[in-house]
Design a protein around this motif. Structure first.
Motif, PDB file in Angstrom:
ATOM      1  N   MET A 102      46.707  16.396 -27.494  1.00  0.00           N
ATOM      2  CA  MET A 102      45.883  15.414 -26.798  1.00  0.00           C
ATOM      3  C   MET A 102      44.417  15.787 -26.986  1.00  0.00           C
ATOM      4  O   MET A 102      44.028  16.936 -26.876  1.00  0.00           O
ATOM      5  CB  MET A 102      46.260  15.380 -25.318  1.00  0.00           C
ATOM      6  CG  MET A 102      45.367  14.454 -24.516  1.00  0.00           C
ATOM      7  SD  MET A 102      45.838  14.340 -22.805  1.00  0.00           S
ATOM      8  CE  MET A 102      47.037  13.056 -22.908  1.00  0.00           C
ATOM      9  N   SER A 103      43.615  14.799 -27.246  1.00  0.00           N
ATOM     10  CA  SER A 103      42.192  15.002 -27.462  1.00  0.00           C
ATOM     11  C   SER A 103      41.476  15.230 -26.136  1.00  0.00           C
ATOM     12  O   SER A 103      41.876  14.703 -25.100  1.00  0.00           O
ATOM     13  CB  SER A 103      41.603  13.785 -28.165  1.00  0.00           C
ATOM     14  OG  SER A 103      40.218  13.895 -28.242  1.00  0.00           O
ATOM     15  N   MET A 104      40.415  16.007 -26.187  1.00  0.00           N
ATOM     16  CA  MET A 104      39.652  16.259 -24.967  1.00  0.00           C
ATOM     17  C   MET A 104      38.888  15.007 -24.530  1.00  0.00           C
ATOM     18  O   MET A 104      38.731  14.757 -23.349  1.00  0.00           O
ATOM     19  CB  MET A 104      38.674  17.396 -25.224  1.00  0.00           C
ATOM     20  CG  MET A 104      38.033  17.930 -23.999  1.00  0.00           C
ATOM     21  SD  MET A 104      37.366  19.531 -24.380  1.00  0.00           S
ATOM     22  CE  MET A 104      35.776  19.411 -23.691  1.00  0.00           C
ATOM     23  N   PHE A 105      38.439  14.210 -25.499  1.00  0.00           N
ATOM     24  CA  PHE A 105      37.722  12.981 -25.197  1.00  0.00           C
ATOM     25  C   PHE A 105      38.507  11.800 -25.753  1.00  0.00           C
ATOM     26  O   PHE A 105      38.678  11.683 -26.966  1.00  0.00           O
ATOM     27  CB  PHE A 105      36.321  13.003 -25.823  1.00  0.00           C
ATOM     28  CG  PHE A 105      35.453  14.099 -25.285  1.00  0.00           C
ATOM     29  CD1 PHE A 105      34.958  14.032 -23.998  1.00  0.00           C
ATOM     30  CD2 PHE A 105      35.121  15.197 -26.066  1.00  0.00           C
ATOM     31  CE1 PHE A 105      34.146  15.030 -23.493  1.00  0.00           C
ATOM     32  CE2 PHE A 105      34.319  16.197 -25.575  1.00  0.00           C
ATOM     33  CZ  PHE A 105      33.833  16.116 -24.289  1.00  0.00           C
ATOM     34  N   ASN A 106      38.987  10.960 -24.879  1.00  0.00           N
ATOM     35  CA  ASN A 106      39.723   9.769 -25.288  1.00  0.00           C
ATOM     36  C   ASN A 106      38.795   8.570 -25.195  1.00  0.00           C
ATOM     37  O   ASN A 106      38.452   8.130 -24.105  1.00  0.00           O
ATOM     38  CB  ASN A 106      40.945   9.558 -24.386  1.00  0.00           C
ATOM     39  CG  ASN A 106      41.901  10.732 -24.451  1.00  0.00           C
ATOM     40  OD1 ASN A 106      42.103  11.288 -25.517  1.00  0.00           O
ATOM     41  ND2 ASN A 106      42.458  11.113 -23.317  1.00  0.00           N
ATOM     42  N   ILE A 107      38.401   8.022 -26.337  1.00  0.00           N
ATOM     43  CA  ILE A 107      37.505   6.871 -26.348  1.00  0.00           C
ATOM     44  C   ILE A 107      38.290   5.639 -25.946  1.00  0.00           C
ATOM     45  O   ILE A 107      39.418   5.427 -26.388  1.00  0.00           O
ATOM     46  CB  ILE A 107      36.868   6.701 -27.733  1.00  0.00           C
ATOM     47  CG1 ILE A 107      35.986   7.908 -28.050  1.00  0.00           C
ATOM     48  CG2 ILE A 107      36.063   5.430 -27.816  1.00  0.00           C
ATOM     49  CD1 ILE A 107      35.364   7.877 -29.418  1.00  0.00           C
ATOM     50  N   LEU A 108      37.706   4.835 -25.088  1.00  0.00           N
ATOM     51  CA  LEU A 108      38.328   3.607 -24.616  1.00  0.00           C
ATOM     52  C   LEU A 108      38.528   2.669 -25.796  1.00  0.00           C
ATOM     53  O   LEU A 108      37.578   2.340 -26.499  1.00  0.00           O
ATOM     54  CB  LEU A 108      37.436   2.954 -23.555  1.00  0.00           C
ATOM     55  CG  LEU A 108      37.968   1.721 -22.856  1.00  0.00           C
ATOM     56  CD1 LEU A 108      39.179   2.076 -22.016  1.00  0.00           C
ATOM     57  CD2 LEU A 108      36.895   1.123 -21.966  1.00  0.00           C
ATOM     58  N   PRO A 109      39.772   2.223 -26.048  1.00  0.00           N
ATOM     59  CA  PRO A 109      39.996   1.348 -27.196  1.00  0.00           C
ATOM     60  C   PRO A 109      39.323  -0.009 -27.000  1.00  0.00           C
ATOM     61  O   PRO A 109      39.320  -0.571 -25.922  1.00  0.00           O
ATOM     62  CB  PRO A 109      41.513   1.200 -27.267  1.00  0.00           C
ATOM     63  CG  PRO A 109      42.061   1.806 -26.036  1.00  0.00           C
ATOM     64  CD  PRO A 109      40.981   2.549 -25.329  1.00  0.00           C
ATOM     65  N   GLY A 110      38.722  -0.516 -28.078  1.00  0.00           N
ATOM     66  CA  GLY A 110      38.091  -1.826 -28.042  1.00  0.00           C
ATOM     67  C   GLY A 110      36.680  -1.836 -27.489  1.00  0.00           C
ATOM     68  O   GLY A 110      36.051  -2.881 -27.422  1.00  0.00           O
ATOM     69  N   PHE A 111      36.168  -0.681 -27.100  1.00  0.00           N
ATOM     70  CA  PHE A 111      34.819  -0.639 -26.535  1.00  0.00           C
ATOM     71  C   PHE A 111      33.801  -0.673 -27.659  1.00  0.00           C
ATOM     72  O   PHE A 111      33.925   0.029 -28.642  1.00  0.00           O
ATOM     73  CB  PHE A 111      34.620   0.626 -25.697  1.00  0.00           C
ATOM     74  CG  PHE A 111      33.256   0.737 -25.093  1.00  0.00           C
ATOM     75  CD1 PHE A 111      32.941   0.023 -23.953  1.00  0.00           C
ATOM     76  CD2 PHE A 111      32.271   1.522 -25.668  1.00  0.00           C
ATOM     77  CE1 PHE A 111      31.684   0.113 -23.396  1.00  0.00           C
ATOM     78  CE2 PHE A 111      31.019   1.616 -25.125  1.00  0.00           C
ATOM     79  CZ  PHE A 111      30.728   0.906 -23.976  1.00  0.00           C
ATOM     80  N   GLN A 112      32.771  -1.509 -27.505  1.00  0.00           N
ATOM     81  CA  GLN A 112      31.717  -1.603 -28.508  1.00  0.00           C
ATOM     82  C   GLN A 112      30.465  -0.917 -27.961  1.00  0.00           C
ATOM     83  O   GLN A 112      30.041  -1.203 -26.850  1.00  0.00           O
ATOM     84  CB  GLN A 112      31.409  -3.053 -28.836  1.00  0.00           C
ATOM     85  CG  GLN A 112      32.552  -3.766 -29.496  1.00  0.00           C
ATOM     86  CD  GLN A 112      32.228  -5.208 -29.800  1.00  0.00           C
ATOM     87  OE1 GLN A 112      31.173  -5.699 -29.456  1.00  0.00           O
ATOM     88  NE2 GLN A 112      33.151  -5.874 -30.445  1.00  0.00           N
ATOM     89  N   LYS A 113      29.906  -0.028 -28.787  1.00  0.00           N
ATOM     90  CA  LYS A 113      28.691   0.654 -28.371  1.00  0.00           C
ATOM     91  C   LYS A 113      27.529  -0.327 -28.349  1.00  0.00           C
ATOM     92  O   LYS A 113      27.457  -1.239 -29.158  1.00  0.00           O
ATOM     93  CB  LYS A 113      28.369   1.792 -29.336  1.00  0.00           C
ATOM     94  CG  LYS A 113      29.285   2.967 -29.195  1.00  0.00           C
ATOM     95  CD  LYS A 113      29.075   4.037 -30.240  1.00  0.00           C
ATOM     96  CE  LYS A 113      27.666   4.397 -30.485  1.00  0.00           C
ATOM     97  NZ  LYS A 113      27.492   5.543 -31.376  1.00  0.00           N
ATOM     98  N   SER A 114      26.630  -0.123 -27.416  1.00  0.00           N
ATOM     99  CA  SER A 114      25.414  -0.933 -27.356  1.00  0.00           C
ATOM    100  C   SER A 114      24.463  -0.465 -28.452  1.00  0.00           C
ATOM    101  O   SER A 114      24.396   0.722 -28.763  1.00  0.00           O
ATOM    102  CB  SER A 114      24.729  -0.783 -26.000  1.00  0.00           C
ATOM    103  OG  SER A 114      25.582  -1.212 -24.977  1.00  0.00           O
ATOM    104  N   PRO A 115      23.703  -1.382 -29.022  1.00  0.00           N
ATOM    105  CA  PRO A 115      22.761  -0.961 -30.064  1.00  0.00           C
ATOM    106  C   PRO A 115      21.630  -0.117 -29.475  1.00  0.00           C
ATOM    107  O   PRO A 115      21.263  -0.273 -28.316  1.00  0.00           O
ATOM    108  CB  PRO A 115      22.231  -2.281 -30.631  1.00  0.00           C
ATOM    109  CG  PRO A 115      22.487  -3.292 -29.565  1.00  0.00           C
ATOM    110  CD  PRO A 115      23.695  -2.823 -28.800  1.00  0.00           C
ATOM    111  N   ALA A 116      21.117   0.777 -30.296  1.00  0.00           N
ATOM    112  CA  ALA A 116      20.003   1.627 -29.867  1.00  0.00           C
ATOM    113  C   ALA A 116      18.789   0.758 -29.584  1.00  0.00           C
ATOM    114  O   ALA A 116      18.531  -0.221 -30.269  1.00  0.00           O
ATOM    115  CB  ALA A 116      19.688   2.651 -30.937  1.00  0.00           C
ATOM    116  N   GLY A 117      18.058   1.119 -28.576  1.00  0.00           N
ATOM    117  CA  GLY A 117      16.902   0.323 -28.187  1.00  0.00           C
ATOM    118  C   GLY A 117      15.658   1.170 -28.044  1.00  0.00           C
ATOM    119  O   GLY A 117      15.402   2.096 -28.826  1.00  0.00           O
ATOM    120  N   LEU A 118      14.901   0.882 -27.016  1.00  0.00           N
ATOM    121  CA  LEU A 118      13.622   1.530 -26.773  1.00  0.00           C
ATOM    122  C   LEU A 118      13.765   3.026 -26.495  1.00  0.00           C
ATOM    123  O   LEU A 118      12.855   3.805 -26.788  1.00  0.00           O
ATOM    124  CB  LEU A 118      12.931   0.829 -25.601  1.00  0.00           C
ATOM    125  CG  LEU A 118      11.528   1.257 -25.241  1.00  0.00           C
ATOM    126  CD1 LEU A 118      10.592   1.017 -26.412  1.00  0.00           C
ATOM    127  CD2 LEU A 118      11.048   0.496 -24.026  1.00  0.00           C
TER     128      LEU A 118
END
Length: 121
Positions: free
Chosen positions: A1-17
């Protein structure tokens, strides 16, 4: 089992200011500090009138003010940097927490059932 389980289907927000702020902070820090140092040198280069003790007191008073302003500048830069870093981390991928067993119930309540807090009188 991975220590960090990324939520499936989650889209990262684009980098901003926040990324632009984090890139500019080192330069802002050095330029601001150099500006206060230059002001201290200008204070020493100016022709002052009065006795030697008076000139000494004036220059050292200016130095104390400039040191205080430099420390304030560093504090503001650090605070803005912490805020930009927090925004950057919050825009990253979402992680799923590991499930833990409920000790008080054999089966979970239905979603529309009212919740009772047994720990409050």
């Amino acid at each position: 089992m991975s220590m960090f389980n990324i939520l499936p289907g989650f889209q990262k927000s684009p980098a901003g200011l926040e990324r632009q702020i984090l890139k500019r902070l080192p330069r802002i820090t050095w330029v601001g500090t150099a500006l206060f140092g230059a002001l201290a040198l200008v204070a020493r280069a100016l022709p002052w009138s009065g006795g030697e003790a008076d000139i000494f007191i004036r220059i050292h008073t200016i130095d104390i003010y400039l040191i205080g302003l430099a420390i304030l500048h560093w504090t503001v830069v650090l605070t803005v940097g912490i805020g930009a870093f927090i925004v950057m981390v919050m825009k990253g991928p979402a992680y799923v927490a590991d499930a833990y067993p409920l000790m008080e119930s054999d089966r979970p309540l239905p979603p529309d059932a009212p919740r009772v807090d047994r720990h409050r009188p």
